[in-house]
Design a protein around this motif. Sequence first.
Motif, mmCIF file in Angstrom:
data_model
loop_
_atom_site.group_PDB
_atom_site.id
_atom_site.type_symbol
_atom_site.label_atom_id
_atom_site.label_comp_id
_atom_site.label_asym_id
_atom_site.label_seq_id
_atom_site.Cartn_x
_atom_site.Cartn_y
_atom_site.Cartn_z
ATOM 1 N N VAL A 109 -0.475 3.494 -14.578
ATOM 2 C CA VAL A 109 -0.925 3.274 -13.268
ATOM 3 C C VAL A 109 -1.282 4.816 -12.800
ATOM 4 N N LEU A 110 -0.033 5.578 -12.890
ATOM 5 C CA LEU A 110 -0.161 7.065 -12.414
ATOM 6 C C LEU A 110 -1.270 7.599 -12.897
ATOM 7 N N ALA B 55 0.833 -1.226 -0.017
ATOM 8 C CA ALA B 55 -0.165 -0.045 -0.023
ATOM 9 C C ALA B 55 0.767 1.207 0.095
ATOM 10 N N SER B 56 2.051 1.108 0.588
ATOM 11 C CA SER B 56 2.946 2.503 0.731
ATOM 12 C C SER B 56 3.556 2.581 -0.491
ATOM 13 N N LEU B 57 3.984 1.589 -1.271
ATOM 14 C CA LEU B 57 4.462 1.902 -2.405
ATOM 15 C C LEU B 57 3.487 2.321 -3.652
ATOM 16 N N LEU B 58 2.533 2.054 -3.401
ATOM 17 C CA LEU B 58 1.108 2.429 -4.488
ATOM 18 C C LEU B 58 0.823 3.683 -4.175
ATOM 19 N N ALA B 59 0.956 4.240 -2.884
ATOM 20 C CA ALA B 59 0.504 5.491 -2.497
ATOM 21 C C ALA B 59 1.512 6.447 -3.034
ATOM 22 N N GLN B 60 2.910 6.338 -3.119
ATOM 23 C CA GLN B 60 3.778 7.094 -3.623
ATOM 24 C C GLN B 60 3.637 7.249 -5.178
ATOM 25 N N VAL B 61 3.408 5.893 -5.722
ATOM 26 C CA VAL B 61 3.043 6.079 -7.399
ATOM 27 C C VAL B 61 1.973 7.022 -7.746
ATOM 28 N N THR B 62 0.908 6.495 -7.025
ATOM 29 C CA THR B 62 -0.518 7.191 -7.511
ATOM 30 C C THR B 62 -0.743 8.446 -6.839
ATOM 31 N N GLY B 63 0.313 8.940 -5.941
ATOM 32 C CA GLY B 63 0.056 10.141 -5.193
ATOM 33 C C GLY B 63 1.192 11.250 -5.269
ATOM 34 N N ARG C 137 -5.711 8.803 -11.323
ATOM 35 C CA ARG C 137 -6.055 10.068 -11.059
ATOM 36 C C ARG C 137 -7.710 9.898 -11.435
ATOM 37 N N PHE C 138 -7.943 9.040 -11.967
ATOM 38 C CA PHE C 138 -9.769 8.852 -12.357
ATOM 39 C C PHE C 138 -10.338 7.806 -11.845
#
Length: 305
Positions: free
Chosen positions: A136-137, A74-82, A141-142
Amino acid sequence: MSKSSLSARSDARRRIAAQRAAEAHRRRMVTMASAAVAVVVLAVTGLVAARATRTTAAATPPSSAVAGSGAASASLLAQVTGVSATTLDRIGTGQVDQPPIAIKNAPALSTDGKPEVLYIGAEYCPYCAAERWPMVLALSRFGTFHNLQLTHSASGDVDPNTPTFSFHGSTYTSAYLSFTGVETNTNQPQGSGYAPLDTPTAAEQQLLSTYDAAPYVSASSAGSIPFADLGGRFLVSGASYSPQLLAGKSQQQVADTLNDPASPIAQAVDGTANALTTALCQLTGGKPASVCTSTAATAFEGKLG
């Protein structure tokens, strides 16, 4: 733009074109090898049943290398998508060798009343590995991805072990878009190719055959992957930037660069995400406004060739 910048951009585009042609050739070789293996298996076992819907084979976990494997944290995805809106706005067009290509007079692609993004790639493919990061990024956003897995491109291919995610087994929820991710092969060698994974439906294969070919892309790179059809209005064929940028990195190391506008990786990944966002906002009619009115989302307006 200076003459040196124009020359560098021209050199990058030629390099990407050569990479696409090489990937198209590799994909044809893998497809023929997989077909040959399938014929042998059918002959031995006497299997004759055909399946009209997409089938999924059990994936062989990728070998441990520089890049990780298993479920993305979850932390990795939060970095990529955030990645912050400020960073995306500052990067703007970034360093993108080939943004999505606009297509005309093609039927709309949609599912459940929402524009559909269809991605077809393979886990062994380094160009697919590179392109998944901005996809993914941008798509995040959508909406939201679930069950994304970590993987890497094949160890024995060019740009070996390029760190990435896999769309195999993942789902995506959005009020604005639908997404279908097809990974045709794993990164594990089998016979003369790679072990099969997801099988495109007949309709998905038809889109690939129609639009991943001349006149939409050059004849030399026809059939290259990754391929993406964005709602029947834009397409992606091959990587938008060189996977060499990610060489020797883990997924975490790539993610750590994405919020730094000075990073060459962020310039490529975030810039490509902005190009995809520009296209996606045209599919959704500018929704959500919080995304589609941003400087990042409008960076490629009028520039999608």
